[in-house]
Design a protein around this motif. Sequence first.
Motif, PDB file in Angstrom:
ATOM      1  N   THR A  80      46.953  53.132  64.802  1.00  0.00           N
ATOM      2  CA  THR A  80      47.226  54.477  64.313  1.00  0.00           C
ATOM      3  C   THR A  80      46.568  55.527  65.192  1.00  0.00           C
ATOM      4  O   THR A  80      45.866  55.223  66.152  1.00  0.00           O
ATOM      5  CB  THR A  80      46.836  54.625  62.827  1.00  0.00           C
ATOM      6  N   CYS A  81      46.843  56.786  64.869  1.00  0.00           N
ATOM      7  CA  CYS A  81      46.390  57.914  65.690  1.00  0.00           C
ATOM      8  C   CYS A  81      44.911  58.209  65.452  1.00  0.00           C
ATOM      9  O   CYS A  81      44.354  57.915  64.399  1.00  0.00           O
ATOM     10  CB  CYS A  81      47.233  59.147  65.370  1.00  0.00           C
ATOM     11  N   MET A  82      44.293  58.826  66.438  1.00  0.00           N
ATOM     12  CA  MET A  82      42.894  59.238  66.323  1.00  0.00           C
ATOM     13  C   MET A  82      42.710  60.375  65.312  1.00  0.00           C
ATOM     14  O   MET A  82      41.586  60.702  64.934  1.00  0.00           O
ATOM     15  CB  MET A  82      42.386  59.702  67.695  1.00  0.00           C
ATOM     16  N   ASP A  83      43.817  60.973  64.875  1.00  0.00           N
ATOM     17  CA  ASP A  83      43.790  62.104  63.944  1.00  0.00           C
ATOM     18  C   ASP A  83      42.974  61.765  62.686  1.00  0.00           C
ATOM     19  O   ASP A  83      43.211  60.737  62.051  1.00  0.00           O
ATOM     20  CB  ASP A  83      45.246  62.425  63.556  1.00  0.00           C
ATOM     21  N   PRO A  84      42.004  62.627  62.304  1.00  0.00           N
ATOM     22  CA  PRO A  84      41.150  62.323  61.145  1.00  0.00           C
ATOM     23  C   PRO A  84      41.920  62.142  59.835  1.00  0.00           C
ATOM     24  O   PRO A  84      41.434  61.479  58.917  1.00  0.00           O
ATOM     25  CB  PRO A  84      40.214  63.532  61.049  1.00  0.00           C
ATOM     26  N   GLY A  87      45.279  58.205  70.660  1.00  0.00           N
ATOM     27  CA  GLY A  87      46.034  59.429  70.383  1.00  0.00           C
ATOM     28  C   GLY A  87      47.509  59.105  70.319  1.00  0.00           C
ATOM     29  O   GLY A  87      48.028  58.391  71.160  1.00  0.00           O
ATOM     30  N   GLY A  88      48.185  59.587  69.295  1.00  0.00           N
ATOM     31  CA  GLY A  88      49.647  59.413  69.205  1.00  0.00           C
ATOM     32  C   GLY A  88      50.105  58.598  68.000  1.00  0.00           C
ATOM     33  O   GLY A  88      50.703  59.110  67.114  1.00  0.00           O
ATOM     34  N   PRO A  89      49.856  57.310  67.871  1.00  0.00           N
ATOM     35  CA  PRO A  89      49.098  56.458  68.784  1.00  0.00           C
ATOM     36  C   PRO A  89      49.946  55.993  69.974  1.00  0.00           C
ATOM     37  O   PRO A  89      51.127  55.716  69.822  1.00  0.00           O
ATOM     38  CB  PRO A  89      48.741  55.259  67.905  1.00  0.00           C
ATOM     39  N   ASN A 118      52.406  55.895  62.692  1.00  0.00           N
ATOM     40  CA  ASN A 118      52.483  57.239  63.274  1.00  0.00           C
ATOM     41  C   ASN A 118      52.322  58.265  62.167  1.00  0.00           C
ATOM     42  O   ASN A 118      52.143  57.908  61.002  1.00  0.00           O
ATOM     43  CB  ASN A 118      53.834  57.413  63.964  1.00  0.00           C
ATOM     44  N   HIS A 119      52.431  59.536  62.506  1.00  0.00           N
ATOM     45  CA  HIS A 119      52.328  60.548  61.452  1.00  0.00           C
ATOM     46  C   HIS A 119      53.036  61.830  61.869  1.00  0.00           C
ATOM     47  O   HIS A 119      53.293  62.050  63.049  1.00  0.00           O
ATOM     48  CB  HIS A 119      50.860  60.816  61.111  1.00  0.00           C
ATOM     49  N   THR A 120      53.318  62.659  60.885  1.00  0.00           N
ATOM     50  CA  THR A 120      53.909  63.969  61.156  1.00  0.00           C
ATOM     51  C   THR A 120      52.807  64.903  61.657  1.00  0.00           C
ATOM     52  O   THR A 120      51.622  64.667  61.425  1.00  0.00           O
ATOM     53  CB  THR A 120      54.543  64.560  59.885  1.00  0.00           C
ATOM     54  N   GLY A 121      53.210  65.947  62.336  1.00  0.00           N
ATOM     55  CA  GLY A 121      52.269  66.984  62.759  1.00  0.00           C
ATOM     56  C   GLY A 121      51.219  66.515  63.745  1.00  0.00           C
ATOM     57  O   GLY A 121      50.087  67.018  63.750  1.00  0.00           O
ATOM     58  N   CYS A 122      51.580  65.564  64.612  1.00  0.00           N
ATOM     59  CA  CYS A 122      50.595  65.021  65.552  1.00  0.00           C
ATOM     60  C   CYS A 122      50.253  66.032  66.650  1.00  0.00           C
ATOM     61  O   CYS A 122      51.138  66.669  67.219  1.00  0.00           O
ATOM     62  CB  CYS A 122      51.133  63.738  66.194  1.00  0.00           C
ATOM     63  N   GLY A 123      48.974  66.137  66.951  1.00  0.00           N
ATOM     64  CA  GLY A 123      48.516  67.026  68.020  1.00  0.00           C
ATOM     65  C   GLY A 123      49.113  66.682  69.384  1.00  0.00           C
ATOM     66  O   GLY A 123      49.242  67.543  70.249  1.00  0.00           O
ATOM     67  N   PHE A 124      49.503  65.410  69.551  1.00  0.00           N
ATOM     68  CA  PHE A 124      50.049  64.982  70.836  1.00  0.00           C
ATOM     69  C   PHE A 124      51.511  65.400  71.021  1.00  0.00           C
ATOM     70  O   PHE A 124      52.099  65.130  72.066  1.00  0.00           O
ATOM     71  CB  PHE A 124      49.880  63.462  71.017  1.00  0.00           C
TER      72      PHE A 124
HETATM   73 ZN    ZN Z   1      48.269  62.156  65.876  1.00  0.00          ZN
END
Ligand code: ZN
Length: 173
Positions: free
Chosen positions: A34-38, A60-62, A88-94
């Motif tokens: 998964t993504c690094m997003d908290p 990131g992303g991942p 994965n997820h919505t609204g990813c910074g990447f």
């Molecule tokens: Zn993300």
Amino acid sequence: MSIIDKALKANHTYARKHDRKMGAHPAPKIAVVTCMDPRLSDLPGILGLPQADIDVIRTGGPAVTEDVLGELVVSTRVLGSKEIMLLNHTGCGFTTFTDGELNAKLTALTGDASPSPMRLFSFKDPEENTREQIRKVRSHPWIAKEVPVRGFIFDVETGLIREVHQARKDVAA
Ligand SMILES: [Zn+2]
């Protein structure tokens, strides 16, 4: 006090109630990429699985890089994970930049182009990203065919995850 110093202090409190059985050996049942997003950090909560059952692989992303593939090989071949989940997820910074844009921006900001072109694994469409990840993991010769590889998108608004299925052409191939 810095955040890290605060964390070091809190760790002393944590250690008093730490489950010492966890010191024995890891026994994961599932690998989750998964993504690094908290917002993806509470995987036991999001997935309803015990923390000890989840091998968490985060980028990131991942992005499913060569390193991530190596970790999935170890998780399934050495540590005992039986399934692989790509989350994965919505609204990813990447999705908010392109590799080219950020390389140009940081080169201008620092006056140093030597790291460029840095591979940052930006992407636009989480569905396409998920399908690409499934393809990459599924086609790896060291990841056993019996290990299910499934892709999902976590909606940061609702907290729900939904499965991403392979496009028809992939199924036929
Ligand atoms: Zn993300």
